[in-house]
Every structure is written in C-alpha cells, then in structure tokens.
Design an enzyme around this catalytic site. Structure first.
Site, PDB file in Angstrom:
ATOM      1  N   VAL A 152     -10.740 -10.949 -31.908  1.00  0.00           N
ATOM      2  CA  VAL A 152      -9.800 -11.796 -31.180  1.00  0.00           C
ATOM      3  C   VAL A 152      -8.535 -11.996 -31.991  1.00  0.00           C
ATOM      4  CG1 VAL A 152      -9.412 -14.116 -30.256  1.00  0.00           C
ATOM      5  CG2 VAL A 152     -11.582 -12.955 -29.847  1.00  0.00           C
ATOM      6  N   ALA A 153      -8.698 -12.176 -33.321  1.00  0.00           N
ATOM      7  CA  ALA A 153      -7.535 -12.380 -34.196  1.00  0.00           C
ATOM      8  C   ALA A 153      -6.712 -11.116 -34.328  1.00  0.00           C
ATOM      9  CB  ALA A 153      -8.006 -12.840 -35.572  1.00  0.00           C
ATOM     10  N   ILE A 163      -6.449  -8.490 -32.241  1.00  0.00           N
ATOM     11  CA  ILE A 163      -5.714  -8.105 -31.033  1.00  0.00           C
ATOM     12  C   ILE A 163      -4.598  -9.121 -30.815  1.00  0.00           C
ATOM     13  CG2 ILE A 163      -5.833  -7.806 -28.534  1.00  0.00           C
ATOM     14  CD1 ILE A 163      -8.749  -6.967 -28.882  1.00  0.00           C
ATOM     15  N   GLU A 196      -2.907 -11.091 -28.915  1.00  0.00           N
ATOM     16  CA  GLU A 196      -2.783 -11.585 -27.537  1.00  0.00           C
ATOM     17  C   GLU A 196      -1.507 -12.369 -27.323  1.00  0.00           C
ATOM     18  OE1 GLU A 196      -5.117 -14.741 -29.702  1.00  0.00           O
ATOM     19  OE2 GLU A 196      -5.121 -12.572 -29.586  1.00  0.00           O
ATOM     20  N   ASP A 230      29.422   4.633 -11.791  1.00  0.00           N
ATOM     21  CA  ASP A 230      30.282   4.849 -10.633  1.00  0.00           C
ATOM     22  C   ASP A 230      31.726   4.591 -11.064  1.00  0.00           C
ATOM     23  OD1 ASP A 230      30.706   5.283  -7.784  1.00  0.00           O
ATOM     24  OD2 ASP A 230      31.228   3.168  -7.706  1.00  0.00           O
ATOM     25  N   ASN A 258      -4.926 -17.048 -36.703  1.00  0.00           N
ATOM     26  CA  ASN A 258      -4.460 -16.370 -35.498  1.00  0.00           C
ATOM     27  C   ASN A 258      -3.608 -17.296 -34.626  1.00  0.00           C
ATOM     28  OD1 ASN A 258      -4.433 -14.195 -33.563  1.00  0.00           O
ATOM     29  ND2 ASN A 258      -5.894 -15.363 -32.354  1.00  0.00           N
ATOM     30  N   ASP A 310       0.087 -16.827 -37.063  1.00  0.00           N
ATOM     31  CA  ASP A 310       0.697 -15.753 -36.264  1.00  0.00           C
ATOM     32  C   ASP A 310       1.658 -16.314 -35.225  1.00  0.00           C
ATOM     33  OD1 ASP A 310      -0.753 -13.968 -37.680  1.00  0.00           O
ATOM     34  OD2 ASP A 310      -1.926 -13.189 -36.001  1.00  0.00           O
TER      35      ASP A 310
END
Length: 857
Positions: free
Chosen positions: A277-278, A280, A282, A324, A694, A698
């Site tokens: 979990v940490a 990845i 998220e 254009d 995490n 993070d």
C-alpha cells in the site's frame, strides 16, 4: 457527387426536380426514405456508464484491492483515504467526459431552424429539418443556408463561409457550372453549405445534400471519433501497470523471506500488505489532478481557459502547433497595406488629380456608418474606405462634393463595380475591380503602358496581397440608359491597392519563442497559397527554402505514404478542407509528433478534437470549436499559447519530481525491509510506521511540489520526447541509488541504536527514514540548481509542509497517546541530534550529485 461540375439540366434530372420545386407527396416520400435534414448524434454513453468506466484503469483496480485488504486487516483510515482519492478522480473524469458531449449539441444548434422553399411553384416556410433532396430554397441576406445547395440563380449574393473554409472575405456566388478541375470548398462558387451565412443579395438553389451527408455532417462524423490519450495519461497507465506488478512481486518475496526466517506469519502478512500500500503511490492520481487544477487556475489569469485538465500537461509535450491563419495568426480584418497611384496627364480630369486614388476609394463603395461611428458593409470595402479616411479623405466629405447619381453593382462575371458621380464638369465614372479585367476596359492610349503597369501589379501580388484597381473617366451627362459596354469603356487607370489580412504584431514574437522551445509552428488555412506564404514569411514560420508550402489540391494528389515522407517539412497548408486538416494532424501523430491545433471555425472542430490538444479562440471562435477543444484562448492571442506551454512544462516537471520523490521514498522503505535479514537484523519497521510515512511524509511535501517554480531553462530546451517513459533522463537510476542509500542509512541507524540505545532503536530507525525523505524532497526541488541558489523561500508551501511534517513526527515521539499507538518511545536530546545528523546524509548526497551535473554542462 461533384454538383459544382454538373449542368443545371443534369441536376434537375438527377434530383427529379425543377426551378418551380417538387410536389409535396414526392417530398414526403423522400423525407421518409432519406431521413431528416439534421445532424445525428452518435450513440451516447449513459451517465452511469461514463462514471463506472472511470474505475477500469489497472492502477485504480490495484488500489481498490489494496484498500479492501487493508480494511479487512483493520486499517480503516488508510482504506478510507485510498477510496476517497479514487472517488475524486472518478468524479473529475466523469465531468470532463460529460462536458465533451456538448460539442455535438453546439453543432446542431448552429444550423437554420426554418427554410423558405418552392413547392409546386408556391413559396412556403417549413422546418429546415424537413428539407429533402431536390427542394428549391429561396435565400436572401441574413439567412443561414439550411442544407448543402447548388445555386440556380443569384443576384449579388455573398456568403460568409469563414467558419467552414477559413477565408476572411465573403464569397461571391454564381449559378453557372464550373470548368472541369479540382476545387476546394472555398472555390466552389456555385455551391452553398449548411450552416454558413448569407450576407448580401438573394437567390434560388437546389438542395443537393441534407443531414449527415452535408459538409457540416461530415465534420460531425469526424468530431464523433474517439479522442487520443494525453502523454501523461499514456505514461501513467504504463507506469502504473509495471509498478503494481513489481511491487506485488517484491512484497511476496519479502513475506516469503520473513516466513522462512521464522517471523510471525500474521505480522509478515500485515507488513507486506502495508508495504504494498505504501509503495503504490495512490496519492499520484490526486496529486496530478491537483497540479493540473492549480495550473488551470494560473492559466485563466493568462487568458487561457482549460476545458479538459490533462491538456495543461499536454501543452508541455507539444512538438507541433498547427494554427489556423485567419483570426489566430492574423487580425481577421482586411487592411490596405500598399497603394500605387498612376500619374495621368488628362486635362479634363485635372479637377480629380490630387489624391485621385484615395478619393476613388472613398467614393466607390456601399459602406455606411453606424451611430457609434463604426463602418458597416463588406470587409474589403471597409478596408479601402478606412485607408482613405486614415489618409485624410473622408467618405462623407467627398460625397458632398461628388454626390453619387447612379451605379452598376458588382458582378462576379465582369468582376467590377462602377459608381457615377455629379461634378461641375460632367459625370465622373469610377470603376473598381480586378486589375486584369480593368486592362480590357482602358483607353487605347493607356493600353500601350499595360506591360509596365502589369509589372507593378505583379510585384504587389507576389507579396500575397489581394490587388484591386481603380479607373475613371468623365461623361458629359448621365446616360438615359446605363449599359456596361458604354460606361465601362475607354477608362483611365489611376492606381491600385494591395490588401491583406495582416499578422498580429505579437504573433511573430510568439512564433520565435515556439521555435526556441523546440516547437514547430505550422499554418493551416483555407486562404490562397500566395497569401498564406506571404504571412508565414512575415511571421517567421517559413525561414528557409527547405520549409514547404502545400496546397489542398497538391495534398489530395499525395498518397498517405507519400505525404508522411514530407509532412515534417511542410510549414504552410493553403486552401485545405476539414478532412485534410484532420489528415495533417493524424499524419504528424503517425510520425510520433504531439500536435496542438488552434482554430476558431466549424471546419477546425474535427482537428481540434483529434489533436493531442485542441485550442479554440474565445472571442471569434464558434461554439462548436470551443466545445471540441481542450483549451480556449480568451484573448484569441497566439502568444498566449507560449505562456501556456511554459505552464504545461512546469507542471509536468513538478509531477515528475513528485514521482521521483515518492518512488525514492518507497524504494528506501523496500530496501530497508528487504536487506535487514541479510544483515541479521529484525524487520526495522512496523506496519503502522510504513502507513504513517506513506500518509504524512509522502503526502504533505509531495503536494507542495505542485507549487515549485519553473526551472530557468524550461523554455530553451526541446519538448520531452514522446518515446521516453517516465523514468527516462536518469530518474530510474536516481530512485535506485538514493533509495538504496536511504535504506542503508536506516539500517545503519538500526544497527547502531540496537547496540547503544536498545530500548529506542525502532523509534530512531523510523525517524531517520522519515526525516531522510524530508531532506530528499528539499534537494530535488531543482533538477540541477543547488537549493541554496534557488532559495528556501522560493516555495513557501514546501517550507510549511516540511515544518509541519517534522512537528507531527515529534508529536508521535513525545506524546504518550501516540507512543502507545505507534509503539514509539521518547528520545533523548543526544539521540535526537544523532537521528537528525544521520537523516542529512541523503540531502548532502543528492546536492553532490547535482553539482556533478552542473560541471558536466
């Protein structure tokens, strides 16, 4: 069907109609057979389906699984955080996709709602959606053309086709069949197209295409194509898949090693899941959304409105800007650039000799003025009258001296307009028109010098100017019957004027800045080749002989492989149609280029939608182009794109910095847990320590990276290669070696503290890993510049996040409640000093790495 090349008699047979129209029974049968004359919607996704599709991304599925496992194991806080992040991203994605559906609605709303037709010789009004092939429509100034039509008869009819063809001046329409040849939409002068506006005159026409078979319908089909994924989306999808698989394998390996060493199975399972979990990130989808939202907010202040958030980042990856011409690179306002007056010696015209050309420009027109002092009329005539006015010749002052008494209106066959004015010496005739047509009407004495005059006209034409000439003569009195042959003959040419829709002053600088940033600007226009080339040279889009100019006709003659050989060398496309604009964008994309397309018309919508980023004009842009685009320029200023590119690059840089930071932090955690058994050490961290790092370490500093200022060289480097993955440019190596160093420092602290501070070793180890990440995020704020050069205060949110993180870490060390929850113990002053000292190792190492990079420059 090439309706513009067919005789009217052939068209009547094909459509089974006549100039009196068809009967109502036949019309009803055709309506049932061919369907209504309306733009059809593609099969829409339901709102529920749109919302559910937001959860099909691989990385999102892994996060959902991790959240569920974490919840089963009792960590409801982390579960709720992950699910909240997933839900926020789903809502943002749903809103973006739902709003994109409005493009088709805008396209439907721009067509005519009613039409006047002839049925069995009688004029009736009916809903435009009930028109059928062969109907005869009655048209006049102010009407929106309700279907694609072929004119039967015209009376000075002019149509504004700028939204479809890109041409800035109105098109004069004719009824006669065109000679055999290849014609772009703008050159099919006997045709009218659904959704365009009649600005002058009246006429009759056959309906030759309805609904989705019209040119507008073809555009609708192109808009309905799926959009391309942005560079960031592509990279994150690939990144998420690879990362999730690698992390799951590593966690399985760590669980197996711990189990074989005799660690408690439940503890190892919880540690492995916590580590997955940490590891990845998220927070990455949320951070990307926040970064893009912040960037969008800044861009609005710079007159760029973002409709689809990923477009903010895509700007930073663009390698080609297909722009254009009309209204984007130019002012969308015809302007006289140059005049050439021919001195004449005719004694009987001496009263008109002084400023003769300017007086003729002021007199020969149908311009009026509004109450608020604005010119009203044809854009070409406004340009001529304005030029005379700017040179002290006022239209209304001159008209009082030379009042108009008669006129011969402009006719597309003879390409001339004549006005007759009363003077003391007789009737002054002023004829304005194409110079080559005026040559045929000159006095025999002046015809001798035609080659010399033609040379001067050609010099003006080579600059891309539209050249109009003026000729005059004096009649003793007003003829009882005006005839073109008698009035427009034996004229004396007095001069000519060169006009063009001039480039915006700021566009040249913007083009130069694009080139410096490694972005190639390309002009795509419905205008003539010579005019487009002249503008491109002035702007710097064409800078060498290798820069090619390609017309729509030439493009049609090329096969796709032939076109792709030269597509990267072409700088100007002239007289192109909507399908060709889309073809150009797709050809560049096939060559691995990332393409931005700017535009304002309906004809631009398919290319805007299918380009990597579509940029519509906010002032002159149609609703269709705005809804199809990813970004809208509120000031219609090409220079705004350059500012947006800078913001896009900065945002992408900051997203990469976040990935570098969070992946290095995760790498440090994995290295520490993976290597501990090889050094005979117990698992250094508990599951709750990993989740704390995490969540806090993070999260807060990572989000603060969004506010990081741009690097000094951001607009002097080329766009990031579209072939590079997220870890290119040394990022993968940095993540591995800095993560390894972080893990080694953590284990060194564990080994030392277990020997000297046996009761506090886990708290010291946990704190070193946490604070090492703080030092790392501080050092990577710049890719090469030292933190001491860019300054600690240059990103105040970052400084605040670091201080808050340190305070929170101290709180769980020195607060009894958190000591119990996090299994921590209060450290002594000396232990805390040693912990801070060890944590600075990573910061110093990264600063040394950057100094080596600076030396290699």
């Amino acid at each position: 069907m090439n309706w513009h090349l067919l005789q009217l008699s052939e068209i009547e047979q094909l459509l089974n109609s006549s100039p009196k129209g068809m009967d109502s029974i036949t019309a009803s049968e055709l309506l049932l057979e061919n369907g209504k004359n309306q733009i059809a919607d593609h099969k829409k996704k339901t709102p529920l389906r749109m919302f559910l599709q937001q959860f099909t991304d691989f990385m999102i599925l892994v996060l959902i699984a991790a959240a569920l496992i974490s919840g089963v194991l009792g960590d409801l806080v982390d579960t709720l955080i992950i699910l909240a992040i997933i839900l926020i991203n789903a809502i943002v994605g749903f809103i973006q996709e739902y709003r994109a559906e409005k493009a088709m609605e805008a396209l439907k709303n721009m067509v005519a709602s009613t039409a006047r037709v002839l049925r069995e010789g009688k004029t009736i009004d009916l809903d435009a959606c009930d028109l059928v092939l062969g109907d005869v429509v009655v048209l006049e100034a102010g009407n929106i053309i309700p279907a694609d039509i072929r004119f039967i008869e015209t009376h000075q009819i002019k149509v504004d086709e700028s939204t479809l063809t890109g041409e800035s001046h109105n098109t004069e329409k004719i009824a006669k069949t065109l000679p055999e040849g290849t014609y772009g939409l703008g050159d099919r002068t006997n045709m009218g197209f659904k959704g365009t506006n009649i600005t002058n005159g009246r006429g009759l026409a056959y309906v030759v295409a309805t609904g989705m078979n019209t040119e507008l319908g073809h555009i609708a089909k192109m808009i309905q194509q799926d959009e391309t994924a942005t560079p960031l989306q592509k990279r994150l999808i690939a990144f998420g898949k690879r990362l999730s698989i690698v992390i799951l394998l590593i966690c399985a390996l760590i669980f197996t090693i711990g189990w074989l060493r005799g660690e408690a199975i439940l503890a190892m399972l919880l540690t492995s899941i916590s580590l997955s979990v940490a590891a990845i990130p998220e927070a990455l989808p949320a951070l990307v959304t926040i970064a893009l939202a912040f960037g969008a907010k800044r861009l609005v202040k710079n007159n760029a409105l973002i409709r689809k958030l990923p477009a903010v980042e895509t700007l930073g990856s663009v390698t080609y800007i297909c722009s254009d011409k009309t209204g984007t690179l130019t002012r969308n306002k015809m302007t006289v650039q140059e005049t050439d007056e021919i001195q004449n010696t005719n004694d009987y015209l001496s009263f008109f000799q002084e400023n003769a050309l300017l007086k003729a420009m002021a007199l020969n027109n149908d311009i009026s003025i509004t109450k608020d002092k604005k010119w009203l009329g044809d854009s070409t005539e406004i340009a001529l009258v304005q030029y005379a006015f700017d040179n002290n010749i006022n239209k209304y002052t001159v008209e009082k001296i030379f009042p108009r008494v008669a006129e011969l209106p402009f006719d597309s066959n003879r390409k001339c307009m004549t006005t007759l004015h009363q003077t003391e010496k007789g009737i002054l005739v002023i004829t304005k028109g194409a110079v080559d047509e005026l040559f045929k009407k000159l006095d025999k004495n002046q015809k001798i010098v035609i080659p010399e005059i033609e040379f001067r006209v050609n010099k003006m034409s080579e600059k891309g100017y539209r050249v109009l000439g003026y000729a005059i003569k004096l009649l003793p009195s007003l003829p009882e019957k005006l005839s073109i042959e008698s009035v427009e003959s034996s004229l004396t040419l007095i001069g000519f004027a060169g006009m063009i829709d001039p480039p915006r002053e700021e566009a040249k600088q913007a083009v130069a800045e694009c080139k410096q940033a490694g972005i190639i600007p390309v002009m795509i226009t419905g205008d003539h080749q010579l005019t487009a080339k002249a503008i491109a040279i002035q702007l710097g889009i064409i800078a060498s002989e290798e820069d090619l100019v390609l017309s729509g006709t030439e493009l049609s003659a090329l096969t796709q492989p032939q076109f792709e050989v030269i597509v990267e060398k072409v700088r100007v496309y002239a007289r192109v149609n909507p399908e060709q604009k889309l073809k150009i964008v797709k050809a560049l994309q096939d060559k691995n280029q990332f393409v931005a397309m700017t535009g304002d018309g309906v004809n631009d919508a398919p290319a805007l939608k299918n380009a990597d980023i579509g940029i519509a004009m906010g002032i002159n842009g149609t609703e269709v182009s705005k809804e199809a685009a990813h970004m809208i320029l509120l000031d219609d200023n090409f220079a705004t794109i350059v500012k947006a590119v800078k913001h896009g690059r900065r945002i992408f840089d900051n997203i990469l910095k976040f990935i570098k930071y969070t992946m290095t932090s995760n790498s440090g955690e994995i290295w520490a847990i993976f290597l501990a058994p090889f050094f005979g050490l117990p698992i250094p961290l508990l599951a709750i320590h990993i989740l704390w790092i995490n969540l806090v370490t993070d999260g807060l500093p990572g989000l603060a990276l969004v506010s990081e200022p741009s690097e000094s060289n951001i607009m002097s480097r080329p766009p990031r290669s579209t072939k590079e993955n997220i870890f290119a440019g040394g990022m993968a190596l940095h993540i591995l070696w800095v993560g390894f160093l972080m893990g080694v420092v953590t284990l060194a602290m564990q080994a030392w503290s277990m020997h000297y501070s046996q009761n506090h070793w886990q708290t010291m180890t946990f704190t070193v890993l946490c604070l090492s990440q703080m030092g790392h995020v501080l050092a990577i704020r710049s890719e090469q510049e030292s933190i001491f050069k860019i300054g600690l205060l240059s990103n105040k949110p970052m400084l605040g996040a670091l201080l808050l993180t340190v305070i929170l870490q101290m709180m769980i060390i020195y607060t009894p409640l958190f000591n119990s929850l996090f299994k921590t113990q209060p450290l002594t002053i000396m232990e805390l000093v040693i912990t801070f000292a060890a944590s600075s190792v990573v910061f110093c190492a990264v600063e040394i790495e950057k100094s080596f990079k600076r030396m290699q420059k």
